[in-house]
Design a protein around this motif. Structure first.
Motif, PDB file in Angstrom:
ATOM      1  N   MET A 177      -9.270 -12.892  -1.473  1.00 25.62           N
ATOM      2  CA  MET A 177      -8.904 -11.674  -2.176  1.00 25.62           C
ATOM      3  C   MET A 177      -9.066 -11.823  -3.677  1.00 25.62           C
ATOM      4  O   MET A 177      -9.432 -10.874  -4.380  1.00 25.62           O
ATOM      5  CB  MET A 177      -7.467 -11.285  -1.834  1.00 25.62           C
ATOM      6  CG  MET A 177      -7.259 -10.808  -0.403  1.00 25.62           C
ATOM      7  SD  MET A 177      -5.514 -10.536   0.008  1.00 25.62           S
ATOM      8  CE  MET A 177      -5.078  -9.274  -1.180  1.00 25.62           C
ATOM      9  N   ALA A 178      -8.811 -13.036  -4.181  1.00 19.67           N
ATOM     10  CA  ALA A 178      -8.903 -13.259  -5.627  1.00 19.67           C
ATOM     11  C   ALA A 178     -10.340 -13.455  -6.088  1.00 19.67           C
ATOM     12  O   ALA A 178     -10.697 -13.049  -7.200  1.00 19.67           O
ATOM     13  CB  ALA A 178      -8.063 -14.477  -6.014  1.00 19.67           C
ATOM     14  N   ALA A 179     -11.177 -14.048  -5.253  1.00 21.88           N
ATOM     15  CA  ALA A 179     -12.541 -14.392  -5.669  1.00 21.88           C
ATOM     16  C   ALA A 179     -13.381 -13.183  -6.077  1.00 21.88           C
ATOM     17  O   ALA A 179     -14.047 -13.229  -7.128  1.00 21.88           O
ATOM     18  CB  ALA A 179     -13.235 -15.180  -4.557  1.00 21.88           C
ATOM     19  N   PRO A 180     -13.414 -12.078  -5.320  1.00 25.55           N
ATOM     20  CA  PRO A 180     -14.259 -10.954  -5.730  1.00 25.55           C
ATOM     21  C   PRO A 180     -13.819 -10.304  -7.039  1.00 25.55           C
ATOM     22  O   PRO A 180     -14.627  -9.654  -7.704  1.00 25.55           O
ATOM     23  CB  PRO A 180     -14.125  -9.957  -4.567  1.00 25.55           C
ATOM     24  CG  PRO A 180     -13.645 -10.765  -3.415  1.00 25.55           C
ATOM     25  CD  PRO A 180     -12.784 -11.816  -4.023  1.00 25.55           C
ATOM     26  N   GLY A 181     -12.560 -10.455  -7.396  1.00 29.48           N
ATOM     27  CA  GLY A 181     -12.067  -9.858  -8.631  1.00 29.48           C
ATOM     28  C   GLY A 181     -12.493 -10.611  -9.875  1.00 29.48           C
ATOM     29  O   GLY A 181     -12.267 -10.150 -10.997  1.00 29.48           O
ATOM     30  N   ILE A 182     -13.090 -11.779  -9.700  1.00 27.40           N
ATOM     31  CA  ILE A 182     -13.550 -12.596 -10.819  1.00 27.40           C
ATOM     32  C   ILE A 182     -15.063 -12.683 -10.747  1.00 27.40           C
ATOM     33  O   ILE A 182     -15.618 -13.212  -9.779  1.00 27.40           O
ATOM     34  CB  ILE A 182     -12.932 -14.009 -10.777  1.00 27.40           C
ATOM     35  CG1 ILE A 182     -11.411 -13.918 -10.702  1.00 27.40           C
ATOM     36  CG2 ILE A 182     -13.363 -14.813 -11.987  1.00 27.40           C
ATOM     37  CD1 ILE A 182     -10.730 -15.256 -10.546  1.00 27.40           C
ATOM     38  N   ASP A 183     -15.743 -12.155 -11.736  1.00 29.93           N
ATOM     39  CA  ASP A 183     -17.204 -12.128 -11.741  1.00 29.93           C
ATOM     40  C   ASP A 183     -17.708 -12.904 -12.953  1.00 29.93           C
ATOM     41  O   ASP A 183     -17.933 -12.333 -14.024  1.00 29.93           O
ATOM     42  CB  ASP A 183     -17.716 -10.692 -11.779  1.00 29.93           C
ATOM     43  CG  ASP A 183     -19.225 -10.617 -11.584  1.00 29.93           C
ATOM     44  OD1 ASP A 183     -19.799 -11.626 -11.126  1.00 29.93           O
ATOM     45  OD2 ASP A 183     -19.818  -9.570 -11.904  1.00 29.93           O
ATOM     46  N   PRO A 184     -17.875 -14.249 -12.822  1.00 32.78           N
ATOM     47  CA  PRO A 184     -18.279 -15.039 -13.981  1.00 32.78           C
ATOM     48  C   PRO A 184     -19.713 -14.757 -14.389  1.00 32.78           C
ATOM     49  O   PRO A 184     -20.529 -14.284 -13.603  1.00 32.78           O
ATOM     50  CB  PRO A 184     -18.135 -16.488 -13.474  1.00 32.78           C
ATOM     51  CG  PRO A 184     -18.327 -16.375 -11.999  1.00 32.78           C
ATOM     52  CD  PRO A 184     -17.740 -15.045 -11.615  1.00 32.78           C
ATOM     53  N   ASP A 185     -20.004 -15.063 -15.649  1.00 31.09           N
ATOM     54  CA  ASP A 185     -21.357 -14.907 -16.179  1.00 31.09           C
ATOM     55  C   ASP A 185     -22.298 -15.847 -15.437  1.00 31.09           C
ATOM     56  O   ASP A 185     -22.140 -17.069 -15.491  1.00 31.09           O
ATOM     57  CB  ASP A 185     -21.348 -15.233 -17.673  1.00 31.09           C
ATOM     58  CG  ASP A 185     -22.720 -15.034 -18.312  1.00 31.09           C
ATOM     59  OD1 ASP A 185     -23.642 -14.612 -17.593  1.00 31.09           O
ATOM     60  OD2 ASP A 185     -22.848 -15.315 -19.517  1.00 31.09           O
ATOM     61  N   PRO A 186     -23.306 -15.322 -14.691  1.00 31.82           N
ATOM     62  CA  PRO A 186     -24.187 -16.189 -13.909  1.00 31.82           C
ATOM     63  C   PRO A 186     -25.045 -17.128 -14.756  1.00 31.82           C
ATOM     64  O   PRO A 186     -25.570 -18.101 -14.252  1.00 31.82           O
ATOM     65  CB  PRO A 186     -25.064 -15.192 -13.132  1.00 31.82           C
ATOM     66  CG  PRO A 186     -25.029 -13.945 -13.946  1.00 31.82           C
ATOM     67  CD  PRO A 186     -23.666 -13.900 -14.563  1.00 31.82           C
ATOM     68  N   SER A 187     -25.174 -16.822 -16.041  1.00 26.82           N
ATOM     69  CA  SER A 187     -25.986 -17.669 -16.907  1.00 26.82           C
ATOM     70  C   SER A 187     -25.202 -18.845 -17.482  1.00 26.82           C
ATOM     71  O   SER A 187     -25.775 -19.738 -18.098  1.00 26.82           O
ATOM     72  CB  SER A 187     -26.570 -16.844 -18.059  1.00 26.82           C
ATOM     73  OG  SER A 187     -25.522 -16.325 -18.882  1.00 26.82           O
ATOM     74  N   SER A 188     -23.887 -18.849 -17.292  1.00 29.47           N
ATOM     75  CA  SER A 188     -23.049 -19.911 -17.860  1.00 29.47           C
ATOM     76  C   SER A 188     -22.443 -20.759 -16.737  1.00 29.47           C
ATOM     77  O   SER A 188     -21.531 -20.303 -16.036  1.00 29.47           O
ATOM     78  CB  SER A 188     -21.933 -19.296 -18.716  1.00 29.47           C
ATOM     79  OG  SER A 188     -21.040 -20.301 -19.158  1.00 29.47           O
ATOM     80  N   LYS A 189     -22.941 -21.964 -16.583  1.00 27.10           N
ATOM     81  CA  LYS A 189     -22.397 -22.869 -15.577  1.00 27.10           C
ATOM     82  C   LYS A 189     -20.974 -23.291 -15.929  1.00 27.10           C
ATOM     83  O   LYS A 189     -20.158 -23.561 -15.043  1.00 27.10           O
ATOM     84  CB  LYS A 189     -23.296 -24.106 -15.447  1.00 27.10           C
ATOM     85  CG  LYS A 189     -24.603 -23.842 -14.719  1.00 27.10           C
ATOM     86  CD  LYS A 189     -24.344 -23.449 -13.274  1.00 27.10           C
ATOM     87  CE  LYS A 189     -25.632 -23.151 -12.525  1.00 27.10           C
ATOM     88  NZ  LYS A 189     -25.371 -22.714 -11.133  1.00 27.10           N
ATOM     89  N   LEU A 190     -20.669 -23.349 -17.215  1.00 28.28           N
ATOM     90  CA  LEU A 190     -19.328 -23.745 -17.635  1.00 28.28           C
ATOM     91  C   LEU A 190     -18.297 -22.728 -17.168  1.00 28.28           C
ATOM     92  O   LEU A 190     -17.244 -23.090 -16.620  1.00 28.28           O
ATOM     93  CB  LEU A 190     -19.273 -23.891 -19.160  1.00 28.28           C
ATOM     94  CG  LEU A 190     -17.923 -24.312 -19.751  1.00 28.28           C
ATOM     95  CD1 LEU A 190     -17.517 -25.683 -19.199  1.00 28.28           C
ATOM     96  CD2 LEU A 190     -17.984 -24.330 -21.266  1.00 28.28           C
ATOM     97  N   ILE A 191     -18.613 -21.449 -17.336  1.00 29.35           N
ATOM     98  CA  ILE A 191     -17.685 -20.407 -16.909  1.00 29.35           C
ATOM     99  C   ILE A 191     -17.591 -20.378 -15.387  1.00 29.35           C
ATOM    100  O   ILE A 191     -16.495 -20.242 -14.818  1.00 29.35           O
ATOM    101  CB  ILE A 191     -18.132 -19.036 -17.454  1.00 29.35           C
ATOM    102  CG1 ILE A 191     -18.067 -19.031 -18.984  1.00 29.35           C
ATOM    103  CG2 ILE A 191     -17.261 -17.926 -16.879  1.00 29.35           C
ATOM    104  CD1 ILE A 191     -18.550 -17.738 -19.610  1.00 29.35           C
ATOM    105  N   GLN A 192     -18.717 -20.525 -14.704  1.00 30.31           N
ATOM    106  CA  GLN A 192     -18.701 -20.563 -13.241  1.00 30.31           C
ATOM    107  C   GLN A 192     -17.840 -21.719 -12.740  1.00 30.31           C
ATOM    108  O   GLN A 192     -17.048 -21.567 -11.800  1.00 30.31           O
ATOM    109  CB  GLN A 192     -20.120 -20.709 -12.697  1.00 30.31           C
ATOM    110  CG  GLN A 192     -20.957 -19.449 -12.758  1.00 30.31           C
ATOM    111  CD  GLN A 192     -22.286 -19.607 -12.042  1.00 30.31           C
ATOM    112  OE1 GLN A 192     -22.473 -20.553 -11.282  1.00 30.31           O
ATOM    113  NE2 GLN A 192     -23.190 -18.693 -12.278  1.00 30.31           N
TER     114      GLN A 192
END
Length: 224
Positions: free
Chosen positions: A163-178
């Motif tokens: 439930m929590a995962a879809p609510g977080i959409d990290p920047d796909p270009s940043s591995k650090l944020i992912q």
């Protein structure tokens, strides 16, 4: 005597394996897409490749309990010089793996092969569970309760993380944020599982804590 002590230690070890493996399995299943996207989602490894690999990880994770459980049973048999049972069980598991793979690869492709591995491992674990070495008595009641508690708490953890995962959409270009988002979701799942264990006063958690403390105190002792 030796068989009785081995029975006690093995039952405790198997409960700890279940206690750790089941939530790890649930975590991999809940975060399969996020893990594969973080590790491989770049370059020519496009979205379709990420999805296909994540599906395979999901299927493999579902059999994690059987892989680890079978390994600990085989070790127990070898400790008692009981070779025949694990050998025959291994042969049967290989045969079932081949047969299941041939049947499932058609409708499910690679996932069918992996599903066959999980099914054959589950059968092998079941056979070894009900055929321990002579003299070893497994505390089936305690193990059953441990498994039910771990599955229940891991199910809650899986639902919360999904439930929590879809609510977080990290920047796909940043591995650090992912990576930071993936770590946060892992910590969230671990916190939920441990909170549930504390609420239900899980004996396995207490055993694990005592074991860690015991090892820490032994490490901290100065040599005489």
């Amino acid at each position: 005597d030796q068989p009785r002590e081995a029975s006690r230690l093995f039952s405790k070890a198997l409960r700890l394996v279940i206690f750790i493996t089941v939530p790890a399995m649930a975590g991999l299943m809940a975060l399969d897409m996020e893990i594969i996207r973080f590790l491989f989602g770049h370059g020519r490894f496009d979205g379709l490749s990420v999805t296909a690999t994540a599906d395979c990880l999901f299927v493999m994770a579902a059999g994690l309990w059987a892989f680890t459980g079978t390994r600990i049973f085989v070790t127990l048999h070898y400790a008692f010089s009981s070779i025949r049972t694990p050998f025959l069980t291994g042969c049967l598991s290989i045969g079932l793996n081949v047969a299941a793979g041939l049947i499932l690869v058609g409708p499910y492709g690679l996932k069918g092969l992996l599903l066959g591995v999980g099914l054959s491992s589950g059968v092998g674990f079941t056979l070894l569970f009900f055929r321990p070495p002579k003299g070893v008595v497994i505390s089936m009641g305690e193990i059953f309760v441990c498994a039910c508690r771990s599955i229940f708490l891991s199910g809650i953890m899986l639902l919360c993380v999904e439930m929590a995962a879809p609510g977080i959409d990290p920047d796909p270009s940043s591995k650090l944020i992912q990576g930071a988002v993936l770590l946060a979701l892992i910590l969230l799942g671990a916190a939920i599982y441990l909170a549930g264990c504390l609420f239900f006063r899980s004996p396995e958690l207490m055993i694990l804590i005592r074991s860690i403390r015991s090892k820490g105190s032994k490490t901290g002792e100065s040599p005489s």
